[in-house]
Scaffold this motif. Structure first.
Motif, PDB file in Angstrom:
ATOM      1  N   UNK A   1       0.478  -1.325  -0.285  1.00  0.00           N
ATOM      2  CA  UNK A   1       0.274   0.046  -0.300  1.00  0.00           C
ATOM      3  C   UNK A   1       0.334   1.239   0.165  1.00  0.00           C
ATOM      4  N   UNK A   2       2.119   1.319  -0.106  1.00  0.00           N
ATOM      5  CA  UNK A   2       3.068   2.111  -0.803  1.00  0.00           C
ATOM      6  C   UNK A   2       3.537   1.867  -1.579  1.00  0.00           C
TER       7      UNK A   2
ATOM      8  N   UNK B   1      12.870   6.320  -6.167  1.00  0.00           N
ATOM      9  CA  UNK B   1      13.988   7.040  -5.834  1.00  0.00           C
ATOM     10  C   UNK B   1      15.086   6.853  -7.163  1.00  0.00           C
TER      11      UNK B   1
ATOM     12  N   UNK C   1      20.965   5.940  -3.063  1.00  0.00           N
ATOM     13  CA  UNK C   1      19.603   6.695  -3.859  1.00  0.00           C
ATOM     14  C   UNK C   1      18.481   7.104  -2.975  1.00  0.00           C
TER      15      UNK C   1
ATOM     16  N   UNK D   1      14.598   9.563  -2.595  1.00  0.00           N
ATOM     17  CA  UNK D   1      13.199   9.739  -2.434  1.00  0.00           C
ATOM     18  C   UNK D   1      13.090  10.721  -3.041  1.00  0.00           C
TER      19      UNK D   1
ATOM     20  N   UNK E   1       6.425   9.573  -3.926  1.00  0.00           N
ATOM     21  CA  UNK E   1       5.940   8.694  -3.205  1.00  0.00           C
ATOM     22  C   UNK E   1       4.051   8.971  -3.579  1.00  0.00           C
TER      23      UNK E   1
ATOM     24  N   UNK F   1       0.372   6.492  -2.093  1.00  0.00           N
ATOM     25  CA  UNK F   1      -0.170   5.759  -1.101  1.00  0.00           C
ATOM     26  C   UNK F   1      -1.364   4.677  -2.077  1.00  0.00           C
TER      27      UNK F   1
ATOM     28  N   UNK G   1      -0.571  11.438  -8.026  1.00  0.00           N
ATOM     29  CA  UNK G   1       0.630  12.835  -7.437  1.00  0.00           C
ATOM     30  C   UNK G   1       1.841  13.195  -8.515  1.00  0.00           C
TER      31      UNK G   1
ATOM     32  N   UNK H   1      14.208   3.760  -9.519  1.00  0.00           N
ATOM     33  CA  UNK H   1      14.241   2.386  -8.722  1.00  0.00           C
ATOM     34  C   UNK H   1      12.882   3.068  -8.392  1.00  0.00           C
TER      35      UNK H   1
ATOM     36  N   UNK I   1      10.932  -3.017   2.222  1.00  0.00           N
ATOM     37  CA  UNK I   1      11.032  -2.411   0.665  1.00  0.00           C
ATOM     38  C   UNK I   1      11.087  -3.061  -0.016  1.00  0.00           C
ATOM     39  N   UNK I   2      10.257  -3.556  -1.287  1.00  0.00           N
ATOM     40  CA  UNK I   2      11.276  -4.302  -2.086  1.00  0.00           C
ATOM     41  C   UNK I   2      11.184  -3.200  -3.639  1.00  0.00           C
ATOM     42  N   UNK I   3      12.290  -3.492  -3.963  1.00  0.00           N
ATOM     43  CA  UNK I   3      12.942  -2.701  -5.368  1.00  0.00           C
ATOM     44  C   UNK I   3      12.983  -3.094  -6.586  1.00  0.00           C
TER      45      UNK I   3
ATOM     46  N   UNK J   1      20.748  -3.219   2.587  1.00  0.00           N
ATOM     47  CA  UNK J   1      20.433  -3.412   0.842  1.00  0.00           C
ATOM     48  C   UNK J   1      21.603  -3.858   0.260  1.00  0.00           C
TER      49      UNK J   1
ATOM     50  N   UNK K   1      18.390  -3.126  -5.803  1.00  0.00           N
ATOM     51  CA  UNK K   1      18.372  -3.471  -4.662  1.00  0.00           C
ATOM     52  C   UNK K   1      17.520  -4.700  -3.691  1.00  0.00           C
TER      53      UNK K   1
ATOM     54  N   UNK L   1       6.725   5.759   6.011  1.00  0.00           N
ATOM     55  CA  UNK L   1       7.572   4.751   5.531  1.00  0.00           C
ATOM     56  C   UNK L   1       9.072   5.814   4.898  1.00  0.00           C
ATOM     57  N   UNK L   2       8.685   6.703   4.782  1.00  0.00           N
ATOM     58  CA  UNK L   2       9.506   7.370   3.448  1.00  0.00           C
ATOM     59  C   UNK L   2      11.420   6.875   4.419  1.00  0.00           C
ATOM     60  N   UNK L   3      12.172   6.532   3.225  1.00  0.00           N
ATOM     61  CA  UNK L   3      13.004   5.955   3.377  1.00  0.00           C
ATOM     62  C   UNK L   3      14.515   6.369   2.845  1.00  0.00           C
TER      63      UNK L   3
ATOM     64  N   UNK M   1      18.415   7.202   2.451  1.00  0.00           N
ATOM     65  CA  UNK M   1      19.930   5.821   1.996  1.00  0.00           C
ATOM     66  C   UNK M   1      21.085   6.999   2.568  1.00  0.00           C
TER      67      UNK M   1
END
Lengths: 114, 112
Positions: free
Chosen positions: A31-32, A36, A44, A46, A49, A51, A57, A89, A102-104, B35, B43, B99-101, B103
């Protein structure tokens, strides 16, 4: 776990044209969805993003769209500039509350030709 | 604010040597991540720590261990380095709420 597919792997556009990068995800519970930008030799960063309760957006020249039904989301860059050249990404978040992963995607190398 | 700081930036190891990659964040984030980035692979998550005192395996944990030393610091250890661990390693942190990551700048590790 989540699986994120990203296309294309490379993209060349003329300065001033638009660029579109597309991603699909497998876990309907995700859901998010962040995007990057990675410049050479850097980590990387951000850039935008979205949701799952929002369909689109925008932030200046960058926009992201999300289609939850089809499980895909896209990055749109308008009026591209040479400084937009980088690897981009997409990512999707899954997991239980308080323990997110987080899966990229594998990345898209964007080249903007002056 | 420094954000996420990784040390060292570069390292060359011989096969079988051990080393620890350090990561510290000053944003008071609860969650931290390690990662690895390899050409054409994006990643991939090695380990993560949802909060101080907890750690969990990610997609590629074999050959690594982690320690969440305190809320600020999350280290990654290679006990016996192998050439397959040649990669660029990134640490990230995020707040559970949004949840803003963010790096770090990465550690480029070469195992010969």
């Amino acid at each position: 776990g989540e699986n994120v597919e990203q296309h294309p792997s490379t993209l060349s556009v003329q300065e001033g044209d638009s660029a579109v990068i597309k991603c699909t995800y497998s876990d309907s519970a995700s859901n998010y969805f962040p995007w990057y930008k990675q410049e050479l030799g850097k980590g990387p960063q951000l850039i935008i993003d979205i949701r799952s309760n929002v369909g689109e957006k925008k932030d200046q020249r960058i926009a992201v769209t999300l289609n939850k039904t089809a499980k895909h989301f896209s990055l749109h860059i308008t009026e591209t500039q040479p400084e937009d050249s980088a690897v981009y990404f997409c990512a999707a978040t899954f997991g239980r509350a308080g323990s997110y992963q987080l899966t990229f995607g594998k990345g898209t190398k964007l080249s903007v030709i002056p | 604010n420094a954000g996420v700081t990784q040390t060292p930036k570069f390292q060359v190891l011989k096969t079988g040597q051990s080393m620890t990659l350090q990561c510290a964040q000053d944003m008071n984030h609860n969650s931290m991540y390690w990662y690895r980035q390899d050409p054409g692979m994006g990643l991939r998550l090695i380990y993560y720590s949802a909060s101080e005192g907890t750690t969990d395996k990610g997609e590629v944990p074999n050959g690594y261990n982690v320690s969440r030393l305190n809320k600020r610091e999350f280290s990654l250890r290679l006990e016996s380095a192998a050439p397959s661990q040649t990669s660029v390693y990134f640490c990230a942190s995020c707040e559970i709420r949004d949840r803003k990551a963010f790096f770090g700048q990465g550690t480029r590790l070469t195992v010969v």
